[in-house]
Design a protein around this motif. Structure first.
Motif, PDB file in Angstrom:
ATOM      1  N   PHE A 132     -33.825 -18.191  -0.030  1.00  0.00           N
ATOM      2  CA  PHE A 132     -33.646 -16.787   0.342  1.00  0.00           C
ATOM      3  C   PHE A 132     -32.370 -16.637   1.152  1.00  0.00           C
ATOM      4  O   PHE A 132     -31.910 -17.588   1.763  1.00  0.00           O
ATOM      5  N   TRP A 133     -31.843 -15.420   1.193  1.00  0.00           N
ATOM      6  CA  TRP A 133     -30.649 -15.188   1.991  1.00  0.00           C
ATOM      7  C   TRP A 133     -30.517 -13.711   2.331  1.00  0.00           C
ATOM      8  O   TRP A 133     -31.048 -12.843   1.642  1.00  0.00           O
ATOM      9  N   TYR A 134     -29.825 -13.435   3.423  1.00  0.00           N
ATOM     10  CA  TYR A 134     -29.344 -12.110   3.759  1.00  0.00           C
ATOM     11  C   TYR A 134     -27.887 -12.082   3.317  1.00  0.00           C
ATOM     12  O   TYR A 134     -27.083 -12.877   3.789  1.00  0.00           O
ATOM     13  N   LYS A 135     -27.547 -11.185   2.430  1.00  0.00           N
ATOM     14  CA  LYS A 135     -26.178 -11.099   1.948  1.00  0.00           C
ATOM     15  C   LYS A 135     -25.286 -10.516   3.041  1.00  0.00           C
ATOM     16  O   LYS A 135     -25.680  -9.572   3.731  1.00  0.00           O
ATOM     17  N   ARG A 136     -24.084 -11.064   3.184  1.00  0.00           N
ATOM     18  CA  ARG A 136     -23.145 -10.536   4.181  1.00  0.00           C
ATOM     19  C   ARG A 136     -22.755  -9.113   3.781  1.00  0.00           C
ATOM     20  O   ARG A 136     -22.686  -8.792   2.595  1.00  0.00           O
ATOM     21  N   SER A 137     -22.456  -8.290   4.758  1.00  0.00           N
ATOM     22  CA  SER A 137     -22.126  -6.899   4.453  1.00  0.00           C
ATOM     23  C   SER A 137     -20.618  -6.704   4.190  1.00  0.00           C
ATOM     24  O   SER A 137     -20.227  -5.730   3.567  1.00  0.00           O
ATOM     25  N   ILE A 138     -19.779  -7.607   4.707  1.00  0.00           N
ATOM     26  CA  ILE A 138     -18.329  -7.521   4.430  1.00  0.00           C
ATOM     27  C   ILE A 138     -17.750  -8.905   4.242  1.00  0.00           C
ATOM     28  O   ILE A 138     -18.297  -9.892   4.621  1.00  0.00           O
ATOM     29  N   ARG A 180      -9.941 -15.280   9.402  1.00  0.00           N
ATOM     30  CA  ARG A 180     -11.304 -15.600   8.972  1.00  0.00           C
ATOM     31  C   ARG A 180     -11.339 -16.952   8.258  1.00  0.00           C
ATOM     32  O   ARG A 180     -12.256 -17.751   8.478  1.00  0.00           O
ATOM     33  N   LEU A 181     -10.356 -17.214   7.400  1.00  0.00           N
ATOM     34  CA  LEU A 181     -10.282 -18.528   6.746  1.00  0.00           C
ATOM     35  C   LEU A 181     -10.144 -19.634   7.785  1.00  0.00           C
ATOM     36  O   LEU A 181     -10.778 -20.690   7.679  1.00  0.00           O
ATOM     37  N   GLN A 182      -9.298 -19.410   8.796  1.00  0.00           N
ATOM     38  CA  GLN A 182      -9.118 -20.403   9.862  1.00  0.00           C
ATOM     39  C   GLN A 182     -10.416 -20.617  10.612  1.00  0.00           C
ATOM     40  O   GLN A 182     -10.776 -21.759  10.930  1.00  0.00           O
ATOM     41  N   ALA A 183     -11.153 -19.545  10.890  1.00  0.00           N
ATOM     42  CA  ALA A 183     -12.448 -19.672  11.566  1.00  0.00           C
ATOM     43  C   ALA A 183     -13.437 -20.446  10.704  1.00  0.00           C
ATOM     44  O   ALA A 183     -14.235 -21.245  11.226  1.00  0.00           O
ATOM     45  N   ALA A 233     -11.838 -15.198  -5.635  1.00  0.00           N
ATOM     46  CA  ALA A 233     -12.399 -13.873  -5.950  1.00  0.00           C
ATOM     47  C   ALA A 233     -13.602 -13.544  -5.078  1.00  0.00           C
ATOM     48  O   ALA A 233     -13.948 -12.370  -4.924  1.00  0.00           O
ATOM     49  N   THR A 234     -14.231 -14.569  -4.482  1.00  0.00           N
ATOM     50  CA  THR A 234     -15.430 -14.339  -3.670  1.00  0.00           C
ATOM     51  C   THR A 234     -15.264 -14.797  -2.227  1.00  0.00           C
ATOM     52  O   THR A 234     -16.240 -14.862  -1.484  1.00  0.00           O
ATOM     53  N   ARG A 235     -14.055 -15.136  -1.839  1.00  0.00           N
ATOM     54  CA  ARG A 235     -13.788 -15.582  -0.481  1.00  0.00           C
ATOM     55  C   ARG A 235     -12.719 -14.689   0.140  1.00  0.00           C
ATOM     56  O   ARG A 235     -11.925 -14.071  -0.569  1.00  0.00           O
ATOM     57  N   PRO A 236     -12.672 -14.617   1.478  1.00  0.00           N
ATOM     58  CA  PRO A 236     -11.723 -13.720   2.161  1.00  0.00           C
ATOM     59  C   PRO A 236     -10.305 -14.290   2.220  1.00  0.00           C
ATOM     60  O   PRO A 236      -9.750 -14.505   3.305  1.00  0.00           O
ATOM     61  N   VAL A 237      -9.696 -14.539   1.061  1.00  0.00           N
ATOM     62  CA  VAL A 237      -8.396 -15.210   1.021  1.00  0.00           C
ATOM     63  C   VAL A 237      -7.268 -14.390   1.642  1.00  0.00           C
ATOM     64  O   VAL A 237      -6.231 -14.949   2.000  1.00  0.00           O
ATOM     65  N   ASP A 238      -7.441 -13.090   1.799  1.00  0.00           N
ATOM     66  CA  ASP A 238      -6.417 -12.252   2.418  1.00  0.00           C
ATOM     67  C   ASP A 238      -6.622 -12.086   3.918  1.00  0.00           C
ATOM     68  O   ASP A 238      -5.909 -11.321   4.559  1.00  0.00           O
ATOM     69  N   ASP A 239      -7.593 -12.786   4.477  1.00  0.00           N
ATOM     70  CA  ASP A 239      -7.912 -12.702   5.898  1.00  0.00           C
ATOM     71  C   ASP A 239      -7.731 -14.089   6.515  1.00  0.00           C
ATOM     72  O   ASP A 239      -8.683 -14.849   6.677  1.00  0.00           O
ATOM     73  N   GLU A 240      -6.464 -14.419   6.851  1.00  0.00           N
ATOM     74  CA  GLU A 240      -6.163 -15.756   7.361  1.00  0.00           C
ATOM     75  C   GLU A 240      -6.961 -16.124   8.610  1.00  0.00           C
ATOM     76  O   GLU A 240      -7.456 -17.251   8.702  1.00  0.00           O
TER      77      GLU A 240
END
Length: 141
Positions: free
Chosen positions: A135-141, A40-43, A31-38
């Protein structure tokens, strides 16, 4: 009463992206990871310095847990995923993956992570201290 299954922990630098995706989805992290973006997962897998896996010691049993980290192996390690398939949660696999990460990193390397809200209690039970000054900068996408 039957004995719990034996768990095999290993370092797998060439983990299959489909197995990674499946465990993310089965653990709830999907639900919080880019599972539909193979790609990106590979990277994510390719750029990780440490990928640890947990598999049941049974023929044909798929991956049931994964820990993925970015580290310099000298000072610090960021554990970006600790995922265990829901069907085997409660068997100590998350704890085993954390212990294996600490074993491979050694005592001179700190281990930090950002917990999902419903997993905070788990990390407390593992003896990890919360950080009030992270601290963190949240990713935008």
């Amino acid at each position: 009463m039957s004995e719990p299954p034996r768990i095999l922990y290993a370092r797998e630098s060439a983990l299959d992206v489909a197995e990674f995706r499946r465990v993310l989805e089965e653990s709830g992290l999907g639900a919080t990871r880019p599972v539909d973006d193979e790609p990106r997962l590979q990277a994510m897998l390719a750029a990780a310095d440490l990928v640890l896996t947990a598999r049941l010691d049974q023929p044909g049993t798929p991956l049931v847990g994964v820990a993925r980290a970015v580290t310099d192996f000298a000072w610090c390690c960021y554990l970006s995923e600790l995922a265990v398939s829901a069907s085997v949660q409660g068997l100590g696999i998350g704890k085993g993956l954390l212990e294996e990460a600490r074993r491979q990193l050694g005592p001179k390397v700190s281990l930090v992570l950002a917990s999902m809200p419903d997993a905070v209690g788990f990390y407390h039970r593992m003896g990890m201290a919360p950080l009030a000054n992270a601290f963190w900068y949240k990713r935008s996408i």
